[in-house]
Design a protein around this motif. Structure first.
Motif, PDB file in Angstrom:
ATOM      1  N   LYS A 110       6.109  -1.624   7.550  1.00 46.98           N
ATOM      2  CA  LYS A 110       5.314  -0.724   6.787  1.00 46.98           C
ATOM      3  C   LYS A 110       3.857  -0.804   6.758  1.00 46.98           C
ATOM      4  O   LYS A 110       2.981  -0.105   6.625  1.00 46.98           O
ATOM      5  N   SER A 111       3.479  -2.127   6.782  1.00 46.27           N
ATOM      6  CA  SER A 111       2.310  -2.406   6.597  1.00 46.27           C
ATOM      7  C   SER A 111       1.355  -2.705   8.133  1.00 46.27           C
ATOM      8  O   SER A 111       0.469  -3.094   8.320  1.00 46.27           O
ATOM      9  N   ALA A 112       2.193  -2.106   9.257  1.00 37.24           N
ATOM     10  CA  ALA A 112       1.471  -2.135  10.455  1.00 37.24           C
ATOM     11  C   ALA A 112       0.136  -1.361  10.572  1.00 37.24           C
ATOM     12  O   ALA A 112       0.114  -0.094   9.849  1.00 37.24           O
ATOM     13  N   ALA A 113      -0.659  -1.779  11.206  1.00 40.66           N
ATOM     14  CA  ALA A 113      -1.925  -0.794  11.379  1.00 40.66           C
ATOM     15  C   ALA A 113      -1.832   0.413  11.875  1.00 40.66           C
ATOM     16  O   ALA A 113      -2.488   1.173  11.448  1.00 40.66           O
ATOM     17  N   ASN A 114      -1.090   0.390  12.880  1.00 38.49           N
ATOM     18  CA  ASN A 114      -1.129   1.491  13.715  1.00 38.49           C
ATOM     19  C   ASN A 114       0.092   2.534  13.248  1.00 38.49           C
ATOM     20  O   ASN A 114       1.355   2.041  13.259  1.00 38.49           O
ATOM     21  N   PRO A 115      -0.191   3.748  12.746  1.00 45.11           N
ATOM     22  CA  PRO A 115       0.849   4.656  12.241  1.00 45.11           C
ATOM     23  C   PRO A 115       2.056   4.859  13.361  1.00 45.11           C
ATOM     24  O   PRO A 115       3.109   5.335  13.033  1.00 45.11           O
ATOM     25  N   ASN A 116       1.773   4.803  14.455  1.00 41.68           N
ATOM     26  CA  ASN A 116       2.698   4.842  15.641  1.00 41.68           C
ATOM     27  C   ASN A 116       3.663   3.807  15.596  1.00 41.68           C
ATOM     28  O   ASN A 116       4.522   3.963  16.614  1.00 41.68           O
ATOM     29  N   ASN A 117       3.428   2.777  14.836  1.00 39.30           N
ATOM     30  CA  ASN A 117       4.478   1.798  14.891  1.00 39.30           C
ATOM     31  C   ASN A 117       5.795   2.191  14.101  1.00 39.30           C
ATOM     32  O   ASN A 117       6.983   1.772  14.812  1.00 39.30           O
ATOM     33  N   TYR A 118       5.743   3.279  13.389  1.00 44.65           N
ATOM     34  CA  TYR A 118       6.994   3.368  12.517  1.00 44.65           C
ATOM     35  C   TYR A 118       6.978   4.905  12.120  1.00 44.65           C
ATOM     36  O   TYR A 118       6.313   5.793  12.527  1.00 44.65           O
ATOM     37  N   ILE A 119       8.462   5.247  12.297  1.00 43.07           N
ATOM     38  CA  ILE A 119       8.835   6.678  11.741  1.00 43.07           C
ATOM     39  C   ILE A 119       9.091   6.520  10.288  1.00 43.07           C
ATOM     40  O   ILE A 119      10.134   5.938  10.016  1.00 43.07           O
ATOM     41  N   ASN A 120       8.529   7.273   9.172  1.00 40.41           N
ATOM     42  CA  ASN A 120       8.807   7.213   7.869  1.00 40.41           C
ATOM     43  C   ASN A 120       9.872   8.180   7.703  1.00 40.41           C
ATOM     44  O   ASN A 120      10.239   9.272   8.375  1.00 40.41           O
ATOM     45  N   ILE A 121      10.495   7.999   6.417  1.00 43.22           N
ATOM     46  CA  ILE A 121      11.641   8.638   6.134  1.00 43.22           C
ATOM     47  C   ILE A 121      11.234  10.010   5.923  1.00 43.22           C
ATOM     48  O   ILE A 121      11.833  11.150   6.096  1.00 43.22           O
ATOM     49  N   SER A 122       9.732  10.113   5.332  1.00 40.13           N
ATOM     50  CA  SER A 122       9.108  11.385   4.790  1.00 40.13           C
ATOM     51  C   SER A 122       8.451  12.035   6.123  1.00 40.13           C
ATOM     52  O   SER A 122       7.918  13.111   5.707  1.00 40.13           O
ATOM     53  N   GLY A 147      15.807  -5.964  -2.891  1.00 39.36           N
ATOM     54  CA  GLY A 147      14.609  -5.170  -3.007  1.00 39.36           C
ATOM     55  C   GLY A 147      13.695  -4.713  -2.119  1.00 39.36           C
ATOM     56  O   GLY A 147      13.920  -5.221  -0.808  1.00 39.36           O
ATOM     57  N   VAL A 148      12.948  -3.732  -2.166  1.00 36.92           N
ATOM     58  CA  VAL A 148      12.106  -3.442  -1.062  1.00 36.92           C
ATOM     59  C   VAL A 148      10.583  -3.355  -1.717  1.00 36.92           C
ATOM     60  O   VAL A 148      10.433  -3.000  -2.742  1.00 36.92           O
ATOM     61  N   GLN A 149       9.729  -3.460  -0.817  1.00 41.70           N
ATOM     62  CA  GLN A 149       8.280  -3.662  -1.528  1.00 41.70           C
ATOM     63  C   GLN A 149       7.609  -1.937  -1.490  1.00 41.70           C
ATOM     64  O   GLN A 149       7.686  -1.475  -0.317  1.00 41.70           O
ATOM     65  N   PRO A 150       6.722  -1.693  -2.425  1.00 43.33           N
ATOM     66  CA  PRO A 150       6.108  -0.663  -2.323  1.00 43.33           C
ATOM     67  C   PRO A 150       4.877  -0.731  -1.676  1.00 43.33           C
ATOM     68  O   PRO A 150       3.682  -0.478  -2.243  1.00 43.33           O
ATOM     69  N   SER A 151       4.962  -1.428  -0.377  1.00 52.54           N
ATOM     70  CA  SER A 151       3.627  -1.742   0.240  1.00 52.54           C
ATOM     71  C   SER A 151       3.306  -0.616   1.297  1.00 52.54           C
ATOM     72  O   SER A 151       2.381  -0.666   2.043  1.00 52.54           O
ATOM     73  N   GLY A 152       4.073   0.520   1.238  1.00 52.20           N
ATOM     74  CA  GLY A 152       3.749   1.571   2.120  1.00 52.20           C
ATOM     75  C   GLY A 152       4.878   2.390   2.367  1.00 52.20           C
ATOM     76  O   GLY A 152       5.620   2.487   1.364  1.00 52.20           O
ATOM     77  N   GLU A 153       4.861   3.658   3.142  1.00 48.83           N
ATOM     78  CA  GLU A 153       5.974   4.480   2.955  1.00 48.83           C
ATOM     79  C   GLU A 153       7.317   3.844   3.565  1.00 48.83           C
ATOM     80  O   GLU A 153       7.101   2.954   4.454  1.00 48.83           O
ATOM     81  N   ILE A 154       8.539   4.234   3.388  1.00 49.90           N
ATOM     82  CA  ILE A 154       9.713   3.605   3.753  1.00 49.90           C
ATOM     83  C   ILE A 154       9.821   4.197   5.329  1.00 49.90           C
ATOM     84  O   ILE A 154      10.193   5.399   5.372  1.00 49.90           O
ATOM     85  N   HIS A 155      10.209   3.167   6.249  1.00 51.09           N
ATOM     86  CA  HIS A 155      10.434   3.555   7.553  1.00 51.09           C
ATOM     87  C   HIS A 155      12.090   3.524   7.969  1.00 51.09           C
ATOM     88  O   HIS A 155      12.739   2.931   7.174  1.00 51.09           O
TER      89      HIS A 155
END
Ligand code: ATP
Ligand code: MG
Length: 327
Positions: free
Chosen positions: A196-208, A9-17
């Protein structure tokens, strides 16, 4: 021949990276050919982060569309929402009664996340609910990223404990971890995993993420001192992480990428990596948009999935209830 079972499973805790995609979802898609698969959206787990209700609803639907866009096929896989199958919480409670507090307190995820959210009982009990998510379907394998291996060890311990106390009921599942991308690191801090739940959006690249956002995030991704494009986990964590991402998305070995960029600077490498990501993510994004538009058929897929999942889960739970003495 009866196919072996795989569950995750995956959590809907943010956008998928891309970490979720490479570490987990890409494996799900491959497994659905040879395994009987149950893949779900663990909304009850996401509650441990106290999400805004509207956001939780949107992210749940969005994750369902993304699962499909990445290639999960509802004809082959049982796709559902965790909270639609009440057996998960009931077995989770039962497993809590077998779990020493110390086992839960020593979990890395609990320690990391309670720093951020305070010590919530739900966060502490996350691994027992996760054990229930898994054991209900009697799987042989659980495809996960490396960060979940510790929880899976506890799942195995609980299965063993239950079996020895009440008689053989559960299979001890093993973690299926994709070696090269088991832990995609945060772009802003390559000492910690991408989250997903990182405070800084530059932490992740989202699929979208749009092409411009991808380019911007890769541009500011933390690199190391020096200028060589070289895989070295001692001194070059940032570049090593980018090399791993480049390697899995391109299908080329790290060695061949190092060779291609020998004598070139970080800027050229980063710019090529951005274009590679834009190219590989755009087909998924197009499918994602079209699945999202058709919400009715999305809900139908999830409804059908939960009916199937409920059937299997209830069967296991009935067996458990009888064995432990519930009337
Ligand atoms: P959160 O920060 O809310 O916990 P997350 O990014 O850790 O979100 P989860 O929903 O907890 O995502 O995990 C879903 C799956 O993705 C799990 O199998 C997990 O092991 C895997 N995963 C999560 N982060 C990474 C990562 N950085 N690299 C590889 N796999 C990952
Ligand atoms: Mg997580």
């Amino acid at each position: 021949m009866v196919k072996p079972v795989a569950v995750s499973g995956v959590q809907p805790s943010g956008e998928i990276h891309i970490g979720n995609y490479l570490g987990a979802i890409k494996q799900f898609v491959e497994l659905q050919e040879k395994y009987q698969t149950y893949f779900f959206i663990v909304d009850l787990h996401a509650l441990t982060e106290n999400p805004d209700p509207q956001k939780l609803r949107e992210q749940t639907i969005s994750l369902a569309a993304l699962y499909l866009a990445c290639g999960l096929n509802p004809k082959k896989t049982t796709l559902f929402i965790q909270s639609h199958v009440p057996a998960h919480t009931e077995l989770g409670w039962i497993l809590n009664t077998l779990t020493p507090l110390g086992e839960l307190q020593r979990m890395t995820q609990f320690k990391d996340k309670s720093e951020k959210h305070g010590v919530l009982a739900g966060l502490l009990n996350y691994p027992t609910l996760m054990a229930a998510d898994i054991l209900l379907y009697r799987p042989e394998v659980v495809p996960v990223g490396e960060d979940q291996v510790q929880h899976l060890e506890l799942t195995r311990t609980l299965a063993r404990k239950f079996n020895s106390k009440y008689g053989k009921t559960f299979i001890e599942p093993r973690a299926l971890v994709e070696k090269d991308v088991a832990r995609v690191m945060g772009l802003d801090d390559p000492t910690k995993k991408m989250s997903k739940s990182a405070a800084n959006p530059n932490n992740y690249i989202n699929i979208s993420d749009s092409p411009d956002v991808i380019r911007k995030k890769i541009k500011v991704a933390v690199t190391d001192s020096g200028s060589e494009i070289k895989y070295d986990l001692q001194t070059k964590l940032g570049i090593s992480n980018l090399l791993s991402i480049y390697s899995v998305f391109s299908g080329n070995s790290i060695k061949s990428i190092e060779f291609k960029y020998s004598g070139k600077n970080y800027g050229i490498f980063k710019s090529d990596l951005s274009e590679l990501l834009v190219e590989k993510l755009s087909p998924i994004q197009k499918k994602y948009e079209s699945f999202l538009k058709n919400k009715k058929s999305l809900m139908k897929i999830l409804d059908d999935g939960s009916k199937k999942a409920n059937k299997t889960a209830e069967k296991t739970l009935k067996d458990v209830r009888e064995k432990i003495g519930l009337i």
